[in-house]
Design a protein around this motif. Structure first.
Motif, PDB file in Angstrom:
ATOM      1  N   GLN A   1      16.517  -3.275 -20.076  1.00  0.00           N
ATOM      2  CA  GLN A   1      16.730  -3.175 -21.509  1.00  0.00           C
ATOM      3  C   GLN A   1      15.397  -3.106 -22.247  1.00  0.00           C
ATOM      4  O   GLN A   1      14.393  -3.648 -21.788  1.00  0.00           O
ATOM      5  N   VAL A   2      15.431  -2.406 -23.362  1.00  0.00           N
ATOM      6  CA  VAL A   2      14.258  -2.279 -24.224  1.00  0.00           C
ATOM      7  C   VAL A   2      14.655  -2.730 -25.621  1.00  0.00           C
ATOM      8  O   VAL A   2      15.699  -2.325 -26.139  1.00  0.00           O
ATOM      9  N   GLN A   3      13.833  -3.547 -26.226  1.00  0.00           N
ATOM     10  CA  GLN A   3      14.068  -3.982 -27.604  1.00  0.00           C
ATOM     11  C   GLN A   3      13.044  -3.294 -28.498  1.00  0.00           C
ATOM     12  O   GLN A   3      11.871  -3.186 -28.151  1.00  0.00           O
ATOM     13  N   LEU A   4      13.518  -2.861 -29.660  1.00  0.00           N
ATOM     14  CA  LEU A   4      12.671  -2.151 -30.615  1.00  0.00           C
ATOM     15  C   LEU A   4      12.712  -2.860 -31.961  1.00  0.00           C
ATOM     16  O   LEU A   4      13.797  -3.194 -32.449  1.00  0.00           O
ATOM     17  N   VAL A   5      11.548  -3.062 -32.562  1.00  0.00           N
ATOM     18  CA  VAL A   5      11.462  -3.710 -33.863  1.00  0.00           C
ATOM     19  C   VAL A   5      10.579  -2.868 -34.772  1.00  0.00           C
ATOM     20  O   VAL A   5       9.391  -2.665 -34.475  1.00  0.00           O
ATOM     21  N   GLU A   6      11.165  -2.400 -35.871  1.00  0.00           N
ATOM     22  CA  GLU A   6      10.412  -1.581 -36.841  1.00  0.00           C
ATOM     23  C   GLU A   6       9.795  -2.472 -37.908  1.00  0.00           C
ATOM     24  O   GLU A   6      10.298  -3.554 -38.207  1.00  0.00           O
ATOM     25  N   SER A   7       8.733  -1.954 -38.507  1.00  0.00           N
ATOM     26  CA  SER A   7       8.106  -2.630 -39.637  1.00  0.00           C
ATOM     27  C   SER A   7       7.403  -1.600 -40.489  1.00  0.00           C
ATOM     28  O   SER A   7       7.154  -0.472 -40.045  1.00  0.00           O
ATOM     29  N   ARG A  27      11.693  -3.752 -20.752  1.00  0.00           N
ATOM     30  CA  ARG A  27      11.352  -2.849 -19.663  1.00  0.00           C
ATOM     31  C   ARG A  27      10.736  -1.556 -20.203  1.00  0.00           C
ATOM     32  O   ARG A  27      11.259  -0.457 -20.023  1.00  0.00           O
ATOM     33  N   THR A  28       9.612  -1.705 -20.866  1.00  0.00           N
ATOM     34  CA  THR A  28       8.970  -0.550 -21.509  1.00  0.00           C
ATOM     35  C   THR A  28       8.377   0.435 -20.499  1.00  0.00           C
ATOM     36  O   THR A  28       8.090   1.574 -20.847  1.00  0.00           O
ATOM     37  N   SER A  29       8.208   0.010 -19.253  1.00  0.00           N
ATOM     38  CA  SER A  29       7.636   0.912 -18.246  1.00  0.00           C
ATOM     39  C   SER A  29       8.551   2.096 -17.974  1.00  0.00           C
ATOM     40  O   SER A  29       8.118   3.133 -17.494  1.00  0.00           O
ATOM     41  N   SER A  30       9.834   1.945 -18.281  1.00  0.00           N
ATOM     42  CA  SER A  30      10.784   3.026 -18.043  1.00  0.00           C
ATOM     43  C   SER A  30      11.036   3.873 -19.285  1.00  0.00           C
ATOM     44  O   SER A  30      11.804   4.832 -19.235  1.00  0.00           O
ATOM     45  N   ALA A  49      11.268  12.737 -36.300  1.00  0.00           N
ATOM     46  CA  ALA A  49      10.214  13.159 -35.379  1.00  0.00           C
ATOM     47  C   ALA A  49      10.447  12.527 -34.018  1.00  0.00           C
ATOM     48  O   ALA A  49      11.011  11.439 -33.931  1.00  0.00           O
ATOM     49  N   ALA A  50       9.991  13.222 -32.978  1.00  0.00           N
ATOM     50  CA  ALA A  50      10.100  12.710 -31.619  1.00  0.00           C
ATOM     51  C   ALA A  50       8.793  12.943 -30.883  1.00  0.00           C
ATOM     52  O   ALA A  50       8.030  13.852 -31.238  1.00  0.00           O
ATOM     53  N   ILE A  51       8.566  12.127 -29.877  1.00  0.00           N
ATOM     54  CA  ILE A  51       7.331  12.244 -29.103  1.00  0.00           C
ATOM     55  C   ILE A  51       7.642  11.969 -27.640  1.00  0.00           C
ATOM     56  O   ILE A  51       8.444  11.096 -27.317  1.00  0.00           O
ATOM     57  N   SER A  52       7.010  12.740 -26.773  1.00  0.00           N
ATOM     58  CA  SER A  52       7.269  12.597 -25.344  1.00  0.00           C
ATOM     59  C   SER A  52       6.611  11.337 -24.795  1.00  0.00           C
ATOM     60  O   SER A  52       5.851  10.653 -25.474  1.00  0.00           O
ATOM     61  N   ARG A  53       6.889  11.053 -23.529  1.00  0.00           N
ATOM     62  CA  ARG A  53       6.473   9.792 -22.921  1.00  0.00           C
ATOM     63  C   ARG A  53       4.978   9.547 -23.021  1.00  0.00           C
ATOM     64  O   ARG A  53       4.550   8.433 -23.319  1.00  0.00           O
ATOM     65  N   TYR A  54       4.179  10.554 -22.782  1.00  0.00           N
ATOM     66  CA  TYR A  54       2.729  10.364 -22.820  1.00  0.00           C
ATOM     67  C   TYR A  54       2.107  10.985 -24.060  1.00  0.00           C
ATOM     68  O   TYR A  54       0.887  11.080 -24.165  1.00  0.00           O
ATOM     69  N   GLY A  55       2.958  11.392 -24.995  1.00  0.00           N
ATOM     70  CA  GLY A  55       2.451  11.874 -26.266  1.00  0.00           C
ATOM     71  C   GLY A  55       1.986  13.309 -26.271  1.00  0.00           C
ATOM     72  O   GLY A  55       1.417  13.766 -27.271  1.00  0.00           O
ATOM     73  N   TYR A  56       2.220  14.039 -25.176  1.00  0.00           N
ATOM     74  CA  TYR A  56       1.718  15.412 -25.122  1.00  0.00           C
ATOM     75  C   TYR A  56       2.542  16.364 -25.976  1.00  0.00           C
ATOM     76  O   TYR A  56       2.047  17.421 -26.395  1.00  0.00           O
ATOM     77  N   ARG A  99      14.435   6.440 -25.313  1.00  0.00           N
ATOM     78  CA  ARG A  99      15.333   6.812 -24.229  1.00  0.00           C
ATOM     79  C   ARG A  99      14.582   6.785 -22.916  1.00  0.00           C
ATOM     80  O   ARG A  99      13.333   6.787 -22.905  1.00  0.00           O
ATOM     81  N   ASN A 100      15.327   6.786 -21.837  1.00  0.00           N
ATOM     82  CA  ASN A 100      14.703   6.722 -20.518  1.00  0.00           C
ATOM     83  C   ASN A 100      14.299   8.090 -20.000  1.00  0.00           C
ATOM     84  O   ASN A 100      13.600   8.180 -18.994  1.00  0.00           O
ATOM     85  N   GLY A 101      14.726   9.152 -20.679  1.00  0.00           N
ATOM     86  CA  GLY A 101      14.414  10.494 -20.213  1.00  0.00           C
ATOM     87  C   GLY A 101      13.386  11.190 -21.071  1.00  0.00           C
ATOM     88  O   GLY A 101      12.625  10.568 -21.800  1.00  0.00           O
ATOM     89  N   GLY A 102      13.406  12.522 -20.989  1.00  0.00           N
ATOM     90  CA  GLY A 102      12.435  13.337 -21.690  1.00  0.00           C
ATOM     91  C   GLY A 102      12.806  13.565 -23.145  1.00  0.00           C
ATOM     92  O   GLY A 102      13.666  12.896 -23.713  1.00  0.00           O
ATOM     93  N   MET A 103      12.148  14.547 -23.744  1.00  0.00           N
ATOM     94  CA  MET A 103      12.333  14.828 -25.154  1.00  0.00           C
ATOM     95  C   MET A 103      13.797  15.104 -25.489  1.00  0.00           C
ATOM     96  O   MET A 103      14.513  15.763 -24.731  1.00  0.00           O
ATOM     97  N   ALA A 104      14.187  14.624 -26.653  1.00  0.00           N
ATOM     98  CA  ALA A 104      15.532  14.824 -27.151  1.00  0.00           C
ATOM     99  C   ALA A 104      15.497  14.731 -28.665  1.00  0.00           C
ATOM    100  O   ALA A 104      14.550  14.164 -29.237  1.00  0.00           O
TER     101      ALA A 104
END
Length: 123
Positions: A1-7, A27-30, A49-56, A99-104
């Motif tokens: 699980q991943v928890q997200l907190v905006e500010s 589990r941010t590694s995933s 806006a969306a960004i890929s896993r490594y920001g490319y 998400r656990n996958g690629g761009m969406a």
């Protein structure tokens, strides 16, 4: 699980700037792609806006292109949204998603959501 907190959301005058931050924990590694969505009263949630896993790769919606920038820092498990030249129509609750996958770009493709942060732009 991943928890997200905006500010970072607040009331700002038109033409002003804001920087939203989203901190991920768990589990941010995933974690793969991350994104910012927004939802105004009476409207559907829409991708900003969306960004890929490594920001490319980034994907910025046309209605904010040239004004908003998305970035991520995987070392700190954060993603940010720099918003410039804000307009009253940018008023909405802004949500961080991952998400656990690629761009969406569809909300249904994201696995984890924050609680949202309110951005209000006065005219």
């Amino acid at each position: 699980q991943v928890q997200l907190v905006e500010s970072g959301g607040k009331l700002v005058q038109a033409g002003g700037s804001l920087r939203l931050s989203c901190a991920a924990s768990g589990r941010t590694s995933s974690t793969g792609a991350m994104a910012w969505f927004r939802q105004a009263p009476g409207k559907e949630r829409e991708i900003v806006a969306a960004i890929s896993r490594y920001g490319y790769t980034t994907d910025i919606s046309n209605f904010v292109k040239g004004r908003f920038t998305i970035a991520r820092d995987n070392a700190k498990s954060t993603v940010s949204l720099q918003m410039n030249s804000l307009k009253p129509e940018d008023t909405a609750v802004y949500y961080c998603a991952a998400r656990n996958g690629g761009m969406a770009v569809l909300a249904g493709e994201f696995d984890y959501w924050g609680q949202g942060t309110q951005v209000t732009v006065s005219s």
